[in-house]
Scaffold this active site. Structure first.
Site, PDB file in Angstrom:
ATOM      1  N   ASP A 134      64.222  49.148   4.012  1.00  0.00           N
ATOM      2  CA  ASP A 134      63.712  49.446   5.350  1.00  0.00           C
ATOM      3  C   ASP A 134      62.672  48.394   5.739  1.00  0.00           C
ATOM      4  O   ASP A 134      61.830  47.992   4.932  1.00  0.00           O
ATOM      5  CB  ASP A 134      63.083  50.845   5.380  1.00  0.00           C
ATOM      6  CG  ASP A 134      62.912  51.355   6.801  1.00  0.00           C
ATOM      7  OD1 ASP A 134      63.624  52.293   7.189  1.00  0.00           O
ATOM      8  OD2 ASP A 134      62.055  50.795   7.532  1.00  0.00           O
ATOM      9  N   ILE A 135      62.720  47.933   6.988  1.00  0.00           N
ATOM     10  CA  ILE A 135      61.814  46.884   7.462  1.00  0.00           C
ATOM     11  C   ILE A 135      60.374  47.386   7.583  1.00  0.00           C
ATOM     12  O   ILE A 135      59.434  46.585   7.579  1.00  0.00           O
ATOM     13  CB  ILE A 135      62.329  46.335   8.824  1.00  0.00           C
ATOM     14  CG1 ILE A 135      61.852  44.915   9.055  1.00  0.00           C
ATOM     15  CG2 ILE A 135      61.952  47.253   9.975  1.00  0.00           C
ATOM     16  CD1 ILE A 135      62.545  44.222  10.218  1.00  0.00           C
TER      17      ILE A 135
ATOM     18  N   HIS B  89      72.397  57.063   8.687  1.00  0.00           N
ATOM     19  CA  HIS B  89      71.767  56.430   7.531  1.00  0.00           C
ATOM     20  C   HIS B  89      70.970  57.458   6.753  1.00  0.00           C
ATOM     21  O   HIS B  89      70.323  58.325   7.324  1.00  0.00           O
ATOM     22  CB  HIS B  89      70.845  55.274   7.952  1.00  0.00           C
ATOM     23  CG  HIS B  89      69.865  55.635   9.022  1.00  0.00           C
ATOM     24  ND1 HIS B  89      70.208  55.719  10.353  1.00  0.00           N
ATOM     25  CD2 HIS B  89      68.550  55.951   8.953  1.00  0.00           C
ATOM     26  CE1 HIS B  89      69.149  56.053  11.067  1.00  0.00           C
ATOM     27  NE2 HIS B  89      68.129  56.214  10.238  1.00  0.00           N
TER      28      HIS B  89
ATOM     29  N   ASN C 280      67.343  61.791   9.260  1.00  0.00           N
ATOM     30  CA  ASN C 280      66.815  62.221  10.552  1.00  0.00           C
ATOM     31  C   ASN C 280      67.997  62.320  11.520  1.00  0.00           C
ATOM     32  O   ASN C 280      68.760  61.364  11.663  1.00  0.00           O
ATOM     33  CB  ASN C 280      65.786  61.212  11.069  1.00  0.00           C
ATOM     34  CG  ASN C 280      64.548  61.151  10.184  1.00  0.00           C
ATOM     35  OD1 ASN C 280      64.134  62.153   9.621  1.00  0.00           O
ATOM     36  ND2 ASN C 280      63.960  59.969  10.062  1.00  0.00           N
TER      37      ASN C 280
ATOM     38  N   GLY D  14      63.171  62.510  14.836  1.00  0.00           N
ATOM     39  CA  GLY D  14      62.683  61.162  14.552  1.00  0.00           C
ATOM     40  C   GLY D  14      63.755  60.115  14.389  1.00  0.00           C
ATOM     41  O   GLY D  14      63.455  58.992  13.980  1.00  0.00           O
ATOM     42  N   GLN D  15      65.029  60.451  14.699  1.00  0.00           N
ATOM     43  CA  GLN D  15      66.072  59.420  14.592  1.00  0.00           C
ATOM     44  C   GLN D  15      65.890  58.382  15.697  1.00  0.00           C
ATOM     45  O   GLN D  15      65.743  58.728  16.873  1.00  0.00           O
ATOM     46  CB  GLN D  15      67.479  60.046  14.695  1.00  0.00           C
ATOM     47  CG  GLN D  15      68.577  59.016  14.427  1.00  0.00           C
ATOM     48  CD  GLN D  15      69.984  59.623  14.410  1.00  0.00           C
ATOM     49  OE1 GLN D  15      70.168  60.811  14.675  1.00  0.00           O
ATOM     50  NE2 GLN D  15      70.966  58.794  14.107  1.00  0.00           N
TER      51      GLN D  15
ATOM     52  N   HIS E  51      67.762  57.831   4.348  1.00  0.00           N
ATOM     53  CA  HIS E  51      66.548  57.199   3.828  1.00  0.00           C
ATOM     54  C   HIS E  51      66.389  57.647   2.375  1.00  0.00           C
ATOM     55  O   HIS E  51      66.378  58.857   2.106  1.00  0.00           O
ATOM     56  CB  HIS E  51      65.300  57.685   4.577  1.00  0.00           C
ATOM     57  CG  HIS E  51      65.229  57.329   6.026  1.00  0.00           C
ATOM     58  ND1 HIS E  51      64.420  56.307   6.496  1.00  0.00           N
ATOM     59  CD2 HIS E  51      65.822  57.871   7.111  1.00  0.00           C
ATOM     60  CE1 HIS E  51      64.525  56.245   7.828  1.00  0.00           C
ATOM     61  NE2 HIS E  51      65.373  57.183   8.222  1.00  0.00           N
TER      62      HIS E  51
HETATM   63  P1  5GP Z   1      65.430  56.593  11.857  1.00  0.00           P
HETATM   64  O1  5GP Z   1      64.111  56.579  12.602  1.00  0.00           O
HETATM   65  O2  5GP Z   1      66.579  56.396  12.819  1.00  0.00           O
HETATM   66  O3  5GP Z   1      65.629  57.769  10.940  1.00  0.00           O
HETATM   67  O4  5GP Z   1      65.385  55.350  10.875  1.00  0.00           O
HETATM   68  C1  5GP Z   1      65.601  54.050  11.301  1.00  0.00           C
HETATM   69  C2  5GP Z   1      64.937  53.162  10.276  1.00  0.00           C
HETATM   70  O5  5GP Z   1      65.415  51.843  10.480  1.00  0.00           O
HETATM   71  C3  5GP Z   1      63.419  53.113  10.390  1.00  0.00           C
HETATM   72  O6  5GP Z   1      62.830  53.547   9.171  1.00  0.00           O
HETATM   73  C4  5GP Z   1      63.113  51.647  10.684  1.00  0.00           C
HETATM   74  O7  5GP Z   1      61.958  51.165  10.042  1.00  0.00           O
HETATM   75  C5  5GP Z   1      64.370  50.947  10.196  1.00  0.00           C
HETATM   76  N1  5GP Z   1      64.677  49.712  10.894  1.00  0.00           N
HETATM   77  C6  5GP Z   1      64.622  49.494  12.243  1.00  0.00           C
HETATM   78  N2  5GP Z   1      64.991  48.230  12.534  1.00  0.00           N
HETATM   79  C7  5GP Z   1      65.292  47.641  11.338  1.00  0.00           C
HETATM   80  C8  5GP Z   1      65.749  46.324  10.982  1.00  0.00           C
HETATM   81  O8  5GP Z   1      65.976  45.447  11.820  1.00  0.00           O
HETATM   82  N3  5GP Z   1      65.938  46.080   9.659  1.00  0.00           N
HETATM   83  C9  5GP Z   1      65.703  47.029   8.690  1.00  0.00           C
HETATM   84  N4  5GP Z   1      65.930  46.670   7.416  1.00  0.00           N
HETATM   85  N5  5GP Z   1      65.298  48.284   9.002  1.00  0.00           N
HETATM   86  C10 5GP Z   1      65.093  48.573  10.298  1.00  0.00           C
END
Ligand code: 5GP
Ligand code: ZN
Length: 117
Positions: A35-36, A103, A90, A96-97, A105
């Protein structure tokens, strides 16, 4: 069509190699990458290569990709030597998605609170 790459999807771009990512494992059907914006010492995302918007869509995808994602989450946890960890999907903006390509986590390497925020 369900499962087809989406031009406007960040994670489809990572699958396609158009956006760089630190990939830790890859199979025919899944990719796992860091994760970034990590929320724990180990924070890795495990995604199906096929585009499905969220865990609800993944649950009914054919073939059964949900099992592949979970198997890979466990494989990453083993590689990272995590004894305790959390796997989170999420699902929906209210949870929080922010990226609408399903995906998991995988979070570990620190103590966790319950209930989650
Ligand atoms: P969500 O909020 O949808 O459950 O999770 C999305 C995740 O993707 C977040 O934890 C966010 O930090 C990660 N993310 C967003 N953009 C990027 C990216 O460009 N590269 C990587 N490796 N992770 C990302
Ligand atoms: Zn996608």
């Amino acid at each position: 069509m369900a499962g087809e790459p989406q031009d406007d999807c960040l994670f489809c771009k990572i699958v396609g190699g158009h956006v760089p990512a630190t990939i830790v494992r890859e199979t025919d059907t899944t990719v796992a990458f860091r994760d970034i914006n990590p929320q724990a010492p180990t924070h890795i995302l495990i995604i199906p290569k096929a585009h499905h918007a969220d865990a609800a869509a993944l649950a009914t995808a054919e073939p059964l990709l949900a099992a592949d994602v979970l198997r890979e989450a466990q494989a990453v946890a083993d590689e990272e030597k995590l004894e305790s960890y959390r796997i989170v999907f999420n699902t929906g903006t209210g949870a929080g998605q922010t990226v609408f390509h399903a995906h998991a986590h995988l979070l570990g390497g620190r103590g966790m609170q319950w209930p989650p925020g």
